[in-house]
Design a protein around this motif. Structure first.
Motif, PDB file in Angstrom:
ATOM      1  N   VAL A  70     -27.884  -1.492   9.439  1.00 40.06           N
ATOM      2  CA  VAL A  70     -28.869  -2.332  10.106  1.00 40.06           C
ATOM      3  C   VAL A  70     -28.251  -2.896  11.378  1.00 40.06           C
ATOM      4  O   VAL A  70     -27.237  -3.605  11.331  1.00 40.06           O
ATOM      5  N   ALA A  71     -28.838  -2.584  12.521  1.00 37.04           N
ATOM      6  CA  ALA A  71     -28.378  -3.106  13.813  1.00 37.04           C
ATOM      7  C   ALA A  71     -29.126  -4.399  14.095  1.00 37.04           C
ATOM      8  O   ALA A  71     -30.358  -4.413  14.122  1.00 37.04           O
ATOM      9  N   THR A  72     -28.386  -5.481  14.318  1.00 38.60           N
ATOM     10  CA  THR A  72     -28.997  -6.792  14.487  1.00 38.60           C
ATOM     11  C   THR A  72     -28.503  -7.488  15.749  1.00 38.60           C
ATOM     12  O   THR A  72     -27.633  -6.992  16.463  1.00 38.60           O
ATOM     13  N   TYR A  77     -24.881  -4.428   9.989  1.00 42.95           N
ATOM     14  CA  TYR A  77     -24.775  -4.799   8.580  1.00 42.95           C
ATOM     15  C   TYR A  77     -25.116  -3.619   7.690  1.00 42.95           C
ATOM     16  O   TYR A  77     -25.835  -2.701   8.086  1.00 42.95           O
ATOM     17  N   THR A  78     -24.596  -3.676   6.473  1.00 46.20           N
ATOM     18  CA  THR A  78     -24.972  -2.752   5.429  1.00 46.20           C
ATOM     19  C   THR A  78     -25.201  -3.550   4.162  1.00 46.20           C
ATOM     20  O   THR A  78     -24.888  -4.751   4.107  1.00 46.20           O
ATOM     21  N   GLN A  86     -23.766  -7.221   4.303  1.00 45.02           N
ATOM     22  CA  GLN A  86     -22.326  -7.247   4.541  1.00 45.02           C
ATOM     23  C   GLN A  86     -22.056  -6.770   5.958  1.00 45.02           C
ATOM     24  O   GLN A  86     -22.500  -5.692   6.357  1.00 45.02           O
ATOM     25  N   LEU A  87     -21.330  -7.580   6.740  1.00 43.74           N
ATOM     26  CA  LEU A  87     -20.997  -7.218   8.106  1.00 43.74           C
ATOM     27  C   LEU A  87     -20.073  -6.009   8.122  1.00 43.74           C
ATOM     28  O   LEU A  87     -19.102  -5.944   7.373  1.00 43.74           O
ATOM     29  N   VAL A  88     -20.376  -5.044   8.996  1.00 44.57           N
ATOM     30  CA  VAL A  88     -19.537  -3.863   9.159  1.00 44.57           C
ATOM     31  C   VAL A  88     -18.577  -4.128  10.311  1.00 44.57           C
ATOM     32  O   VAL A  88     -18.994  -4.418  11.432  1.00 44.57           O
ATOM     33  N   GLY A  89     -17.276  -4.019  10.058  1.00 45.92           N
ATOM     34  CA  GLY A  89     -16.296  -4.318  11.092  1.00 45.92           C
ATOM     35  C   GLY A  89     -16.272  -5.798  11.409  1.00 45.92           C
ATOM     36  O   GLY A  89     -16.676  -6.641  10.603  1.00 45.92           O
ATOM     37  N   GLY A 131     -19.599   2.526  12.317  1.00 45.40           N
ATOM     38  CA  GLY A 131     -19.835   1.197  12.849  1.00 45.40           C
ATOM     39  C   GLY A 131     -18.692   0.218  12.740  1.00 45.40           C
ATOM     40  O   GLY A 131     -18.821  -0.938  13.157  1.00 45.40           O
ATOM     41  N   LYS A 132     -17.553   0.647  12.214  1.00 46.58           N
ATOM     42  CA  LYS A 132     -16.418  -0.277  12.109  1.00 46.58           C
ATOM     43  C   LYS A 132     -15.821  -0.584  13.479  1.00 46.58           C
ATOM     44  O   LYS A 132     -15.361  -1.697  13.733  1.00 46.58           O
ATOM     45  N   SER A 133     -15.823   0.399  14.368  1.00 50.23           N
ATOM     46  CA  SER A 133     -15.302   0.191  15.720  1.00 50.23           C
ATOM     47  C   SER A 133     -16.172   0.971  16.695  1.00 50.23           C
ATOM     48  O   SER A 133     -16.846   1.938  16.322  1.00 50.23           O
ATOM     49  N   TRP A 134     -16.135   0.517  17.970  1.00 48.01           N
ATOM     50  CA  TRP A 134     -16.986   1.105  18.995  1.00 48.01           C
ATOM     51  C   TRP A 134     -16.189   1.341  20.270  1.00 48.01           C
ATOM     52  O   TRP A 134     -15.290   0.560  20.599  1.00 48.01           O
TER      53      TRP A 134
END
Length: 303
Positions: A70-72, A77-78, A86-89, A131-134
Motif C-alpha cells: 500500500v503506497a501512502t 505499508y504491508t 506494517q511499514l516497509v523499510g 519497497g525496502k529501499s529506493w
C-alpha cells in the motif's frame, strides 16, 4: 503496470469526475493525507482494531509471494500476519504514483518526508527489494507522477507539474505526449498504444500511445485499471465499480465497493481486484461481485 504476459497488479490512482465531484477530485491532485498508523476506535471491553491512518495513493500485489503493498502519504505499508499495517523499510516519504512491474520490483513517484533536504519531487524512483529501499531512476526534482502504469516494457507517467503524459522505454529518457486535465489513466496491457484517462467529461481514449486523446465521454470515473484487453475496470466517486470489454466505449456496472469514497483501484487480473476506500482496503476474487476487507483504514480522508 505490468506486461500482459504475467498477471501483475494494475495500478490505481486519480480521476476527474463529473461537475459535482470536481472539487473533491482537485483535492486528490493536491495529494493530501496525514496521520500515522495506530489503532482505530473500539467498543468498551473490545481490543482496538489495528488500522492504517494515512491517505492511500496506490495498491499492488507482489507476484512472487502474493503480498499486498500500500503506497501512502507516509510510506509503503504491508499487512502483517495478523492483518495489521506494517511499514516497509524506513521511508516515511509521500508515495504518489505507484505500480508493481515484477517480482519485488516497484516504480513510484512522490515527495520526501517533512524535514528532508531532498528536492520536492522525486521524479521516477525504483525499488528492487519490495519497497525496502529506493533509488532514483530519472527526473529527480523535476517530475511529480501522480499516476504510473507499465505495459510491454514501457513506462507511462502522468506528470502533475504540467498536466503532461510522459513515456519511457528505459525509465531514464522520456518522450512528452499529450497535455490533458486528468487524475488517472490506464494502458491496455496487450497494446501500449491504447490508453484511457479520466476527465471531467468522462473517459478519454487514445489510440496513438497517448500522443492525442479524443474528448471524454460516458460515465465519470475516478480510478481506472486495465487488467486485460477485455477487462478495463473503473470506479466512480460513489464507489460504483464498472467494467468495459471494449476499451472504455461502453461500461457495465458490476457492484459497489464497500467503505465510502474510493482512494485507489488495482486490477491484478480479470477476477482479482483491490480497492482502497475510506474505511479499508478491500479485495475481490470474482471481478467485483463480492469484496472482503484485507486491511482497515481509520483515516482515509484527503485532508
Amino acid at each position: 503496470m505490468s506486461p500482459s504476459s504475467t498477471p501483475f497488479p494494475r495500478k490505481r490512482t486519480h480521476g476527474l469526475l463529473a461537475p459535482g465531484a470536481i472539487a473533491a477530485a482537485t483535492v486528490l491532485l493536491a495529494a493530501c493525507g496525514g496521520g500515522s498508523p495506530s489503532d482505530s476506535a473500539a467498543a468498551p471491553g473490545e481490543e482496538p482494531q489495528p488500522a492504517l491512518h494515512s491517505h492511500i495513493h496506490g495498491l499492488g500485489i507482489d507476484p512472487e509471494d502474493g503480498r499486498l503493498y500500500v503506497a501512502t502519504h507516509e510510506g509503503i505499508y504491508t499487512a502483517d500476519d495478523k492483518g495489521s499495517p506494517q511499514l516497509v523499510g524506513n521511508s516515511r516519504d509521500d508515495f504518489m504514483g505507484f505500480t508493481v512491474t515484477g517480482a519485488k520490483t516497484f516504480l513510484a513517484s512522490g515527495h520526501p518526508a517533512p524535514g528532508s533536504d531532498q528536492p520536492d519531487n522525486h521524479g521516477l524512483i525504483k525499488s528492487t527489494d519490495a519497497g525496502k529501499s529506493w533509488k532514483t531512476a530519472s527526473l529527480k526534482g523535476e517530475a511529480d507522477f501522480h499516476s504510473l502504469d507499465h505495459a510491454k516494457g514501457i513506462t507511462y507517467g502522468y506528470d502533475s507539474t504540467g498536466g503532461l503524459l510522459r513515456v519511457s522505454k528505459d525509465g531514464t529518457t522520456w518522450q512528452d505526449r499529450a497535455r490533458l486535465q486528468a487524475l488517472d489513466f490506464a494502458v491496455n496491457p496487450a497494446d501500449p498504444n491504447q490508453l484511457v484517462a479520466t476527465t471531467a467529461e468522462g473517459v478519454a481514449r487514445s489510440t496513438d500511445g497517448g500522443a492525442t486523446f479524443a474528448p471524454g465521454q460516458g460515465p465519470g470515473m475516478e480510478f481506472l485499471s486495465w487488467a486485460s484487453p477485455e477487462s478495463l475496470f473503473g470506479v466512480d466517486f460513489t464507489g460504483a465499480l464498472s467494467i468495459s470489454s471494449d476499451g472504455g466505449s461502453t461500461w457495465k456496472k458490476t457492484a459497489s465497493v464497500p467503505g465510502g469514497q474510493p482512494q485507489a483501484l488495482t486490477a491484478v487480473d480479470e477476477k482479482h481486484i483491490l480497492a482502497a476506500t475510506q474505511d479499508g482496503i478491500y479485495e475481490s476474487r470474482d471481478a467485483g461481485k463480492t469484496f472482503t476487507k484485507r486491511l482497515s483504514v481509520a483515516s482515509g480522508d484527503h485532508h
